[in-house]
Design a protein around this motif. Structure first.
Motif, PDB file in Angstrom:
ATOM      1  N   PHE A 107      25.764 -37.207  12.583  1.00  0.00           N
ATOM      2  CA  PHE A 107      25.769 -35.764  12.283  1.00  0.00           C
ATOM      3  C   PHE A 107      24.326 -35.314  12.120  1.00  0.00           C
ATOM      4  O   PHE A 107      23.523 -35.952  11.436  1.00  0.00           O
ATOM      5  CB  PHE A 107      26.664 -35.413  11.093  1.00  0.00           C
ATOM      6  N   ILE A 108      24.042 -34.220  12.820  1.00  0.00           N
ATOM      7  CA  ILE A 108      22.655 -33.849  13.050  1.00  0.00           C
ATOM      8  C   ILE A 108      22.461 -32.373  12.718  1.00  0.00           C
ATOM      9  O   ILE A 108      23.334 -31.555  13.005  1.00  0.00           O
ATOM     10  CB  ILE A 108      22.337 -34.109  14.543  1.00  0.00           C
ATOM     11  N   SER A 109      21.314 -32.079  12.113  1.00  0.00           N
ATOM     12  CA  SER A 109      20.961 -30.682  11.891  1.00  0.00           C
ATOM     13  C   SER A 109      19.613 -30.431  12.562  1.00  0.00           C
ATOM     14  O   SER A 109      18.734 -31.288  12.533  1.00  0.00           O
ATOM     15  CB  SER A 109      20.882 -30.418  10.389  1.00  0.00           C
ATOM     16  N   TYR A 110      19.474 -29.269  13.164  1.00  0.00           N
ATOM     17  CA  TYR A 110      18.231 -28.997  13.883  1.00  0.00           C
ATOM     18  C   TYR A 110      17.844 -27.527  13.735  1.00  0.00           C
ATOM     19  O   TYR A 110      18.632 -26.693  13.284  1.00  0.00           O
ATOM     20  CB  TYR A 110      18.356 -29.384  15.363  1.00  0.00           C
ATOM     21  N   GLY A 111      16.592 -27.230  14.134  1.00  0.00           N
ATOM     22  CA  GLY A 111      16.075 -25.871  14.006  1.00  0.00           C
ATOM     23  C   GLY A 111      15.880 -25.239  15.364  1.00  0.00           C
ATOM     24  O   GLY A 111      16.747 -25.337  16.227  1.00  0.00           O
ATOM     25  N   ASP A 112      14.705 -24.633  15.565  1.00  0.00           N
ATOM     26  CA  ASP A 112      14.510 -23.843  16.779  1.00  0.00           C
ATOM     27  C   ASP A 112      14.139 -24.660  18.015  1.00  0.00           C
ATOM     28  O   ASP A 112      14.272 -24.181  19.128  1.00  0.00           O
ATOM     29  CB  ASP A 112      13.404 -22.807  16.532  1.00  0.00           C
ATOM     30  N   ASN A 113      13.671 -25.869  17.807  1.00  0.00           N
ATOM     31  CA  ASN A 113      13.122 -26.582  18.965  1.00  0.00           C
ATOM     32  C   ASN A 113      14.106 -27.457  19.715  1.00  0.00           C
ATOM     33  O   ASN A 113      13.794 -28.017  20.752  1.00  0.00           O
ATOM     34  CB  ASN A 113      11.921 -27.427  18.538  1.00  0.00           C
ATOM     35  N   GLY A 114      15.306 -27.631  19.161  1.00  0.00           N
ATOM     36  CA  GLY A 114      16.336 -28.358  19.886  1.00  0.00           C
ATOM     37  C   GLY A 114      16.428 -29.828  19.536  1.00  0.00           C
ATOM     38  O   GLY A 114      15.560 -30.378  18.850  1.00  0.00           O
ATOM     39  N   ILE A 115      17.500 -30.475  20.040  1.00  0.00           N
ATOM     40  CA  ILE A 115      17.824 -31.825  19.578  1.00  0.00           C
ATOM     41  C   ILE A 115      17.148 -32.939  20.372  1.00  0.00           C
ATOM     42  O   ILE A 115      17.222 -34.103  19.995  1.00  0.00           O
ATOM     43  CB  ILE A 115      19.348 -32.082  19.547  1.00  0.00           C
ATOM     44  N   GLY A 116      16.496 -32.596  21.471  1.00  0.00           N
ATOM     45  CA  GLY A 116      15.747 -33.608  22.218  1.00  0.00           C
ATOM     46  C   GLY A 116      16.612 -34.782  22.636  1.00  0.00           C
ATOM     47  O   GLY A 116      17.721 -34.596  23.140  1.00  0.00           O
ATOM     48  N   THR A 117      16.138 -35.990  22.342  1.00  0.00           N
ATOM     49  CA  THR A 117      16.811 -37.208  22.834  1.00  0.00           C
ATOM     50  C   THR A 117      17.514 -37.965  21.704  1.00  0.00           C
ATOM     51  O   THR A 117      17.730 -39.172  21.802  1.00  0.00           O
ATOM     52  CB  THR A 117      15.761 -38.149  23.469  1.00  0.00           C
ATOM     53  N   ILE A 118      17.883 -37.254  20.645  1.00  0.00           N
ATOM     54  CA  ILE A 118      18.308 -37.944  19.411  1.00  0.00           C
ATOM     55  C   ILE A 118      19.523 -38.853  19.609  1.00  0.00           C
ATOM     56  O   ILE A 118      19.559 -39.964  19.089  1.00  0.00           O
ATOM     57  CB  ILE A 118      18.505 -36.928  18.254  1.00  0.00           C
ATOM     58  N   GLU A 119      20.511 -38.426  20.402  1.00  0.00           N
ATOM     59  CA  GLU A 119      21.706 -39.271  20.544  1.00  0.00           C
ATOM     60  C   GLU A 119      21.389 -40.581  21.274  1.00  0.00           C
ATOM     61  O   GLU A 119      21.802 -41.662  20.848  1.00  0.00           O
ATOM     62  CB  GLU A 119      22.808 -38.506  21.291  1.00  0.00           C
ATOM     63  N   ALA A 120      20.646 -40.477  22.354  1.00  0.00           N
ATOM     64  CA  ALA A 120      20.252 -41.675  23.100  1.00  0.00           C
ATOM     65  C   ALA A 120      19.405 -42.593  22.213  1.00  0.00           C
ATOM     66  O   ALA A 120      19.541 -43.821  22.249  1.00  0.00           O
ATOM     67  CB  ALA A 120      19.467 -41.278  24.346  1.00  0.00           C
ATOM     68  N   ASP A 121      18.565 -41.982  21.379  1.00  0.00           N
ATOM     69  CA  ASP A 121      17.689 -42.772  20.507  1.00  0.00           C
ATOM     70  C   ASP A 121      18.496 -43.508  19.432  1.00  0.00           C
ATOM     71  O   ASP A 121      18.175 -44.642  19.079  1.00  0.00           O
ATOM     72  CB  ASP A 121      16.630 -41.873  19.855  1.00  0.00           C
ATOM     73  N   ILE A 122      19.542 -42.876  18.936  1.00  0.00           N
ATOM     74  CA  ILE A 122      20.403 -43.534  17.941  1.00  0.00           C
ATOM     75  C   ILE A 122      21.056 -44.755  18.583  1.00  0.00           C
ATOM     76  O   ILE A 122      21.041 -45.856  18.033  1.00  0.00           O
ATOM     77  CB  ILE A 122      21.486 -42.554  17.413  1.00  0.00           C
ATOM     78  N   LEU A 123      21.602 -44.558  19.748  1.00  0.00           N
ATOM     79  CA  LEU A 123      22.311 -45.649  20.429  1.00  0.00           C
ATOM     80  C   LEU A 123      21.379 -46.818  20.744  1.00  0.00           C
ATOM     81  O   LEU A 123      21.757 -47.980  20.644  1.00  0.00           O
ATOM     82  CB  LEU A 123      22.961 -45.112  21.714  1.00  0.00           C
ATOM     83  N   GLN A 124      20.161 -46.480  21.098  1.00  0.00           N
ATOM     84  CA  GLN A 124      19.202 -47.529  21.441  1.00  0.00           C
ATOM     85  C   GLN A 124      18.828 -48.389  20.227  1.00  0.00           C
ATOM     86  O   GLN A 124      18.651 -49.603  20.349  1.00  0.00           O
ATOM     87  CB  GLN A 124      17.945 -46.883  22.022  1.00  0.00           C
TER      88      GLN A 124
END
Ligand SMILES: Cc1cc2nc3c(=O)[nH]c(=O)nc-3n(C[C@H](O)[C@H](O)[C@H](O)COP(=O)(O)O)c2cc1C
Length: 159
Positions: A107-124
């Motif tokens: 579960f992720i919270s983000y601001g104006d710049n967007g979520i980038g690569t966070i899901e792929a980074d978690i999995l890695q």
């Protein structure tokens, strides 16, 4: 208490704590705050600068407390998006545990710049984990997100 559910989260300005508490209400899991040994500055721009440096150096900050995750089958992982990826303390948490056979619900919270690569980074980083559908919330994590959080937990079909 639901003994096989862990809700592990990091927060800097409080949004993830609110989200984690709502997930706790819905799942009755164990709430665990991921806290770095050295706290980030209170000042926003100092924190921005420090995290940029930590990412450049691929730094994994030491955590304040240990938790044994063996008994948990489902692990909710909460992180703000920091510099388009996971906050460094959450990186440490993911890297230093064995997630083989475990399901991760980010579960992720983000601001104006967007979520980038966070899901792929978690999995890695979370070796062996099976990634469930992630919850991504823009902004504050205030109570108006309660419904969104509750619906997300429900569609995970963990009960
Ligand atoms: C160091 C730092 C870096 C951030 N980087 C991003 C980013 O890359 N993308 C984005 O959308 N929001 C970014 N934000 C905003 C946070 O993700 C957002 O405010 C989040 O809701 C904060 O959660 P918290 O209150 O649990 O700390 C950043 C905030 C900080 C302090």
């Amino acid at each position: 208490m639901n003994n096989n559910i862990l809700i592990a989260y990091f927060t800097w300005s409080g949004n993830l704590r609110k989200m984690a508490k709502e997930i706790q209400i819905q799942t009755d899991g164990y709430l665990y705050e991921i806290t770095p040994q050295n706290a980030y500055p209170n000042d926003y721009f100092q924190t921005i600068y420090m995290v940029q440096k930590e990412n450049e150096e691929d730094f994994f900050p030491k955590l304040k407390s240990e938790i044994d995750i063996k008994k948990y089958d489902i692990i909710f992982i909460g992180s703000p998006v920091w510099w388009y990826t996971i906050a460094p303390p959450v990186k440490t948490f993911l890297k230093t545990h064995d997630f083989t056979g475990k399901k991760i619900a980010p579960f992720i919270s983000y601001g104006d710049n967007g979520i980038g690569t966070i899901e792929a980074d978690i999995l890695q980083l979370a070796k062996g984990a099976k990634l469930m559908n992630a919850l991504k919330i823009f902004g504050t994590g205030e109570s108006e997100h309660k419904n969104e959080i509750d619906c997300w937990v429900e569609q995970l079909k963990i009960f």
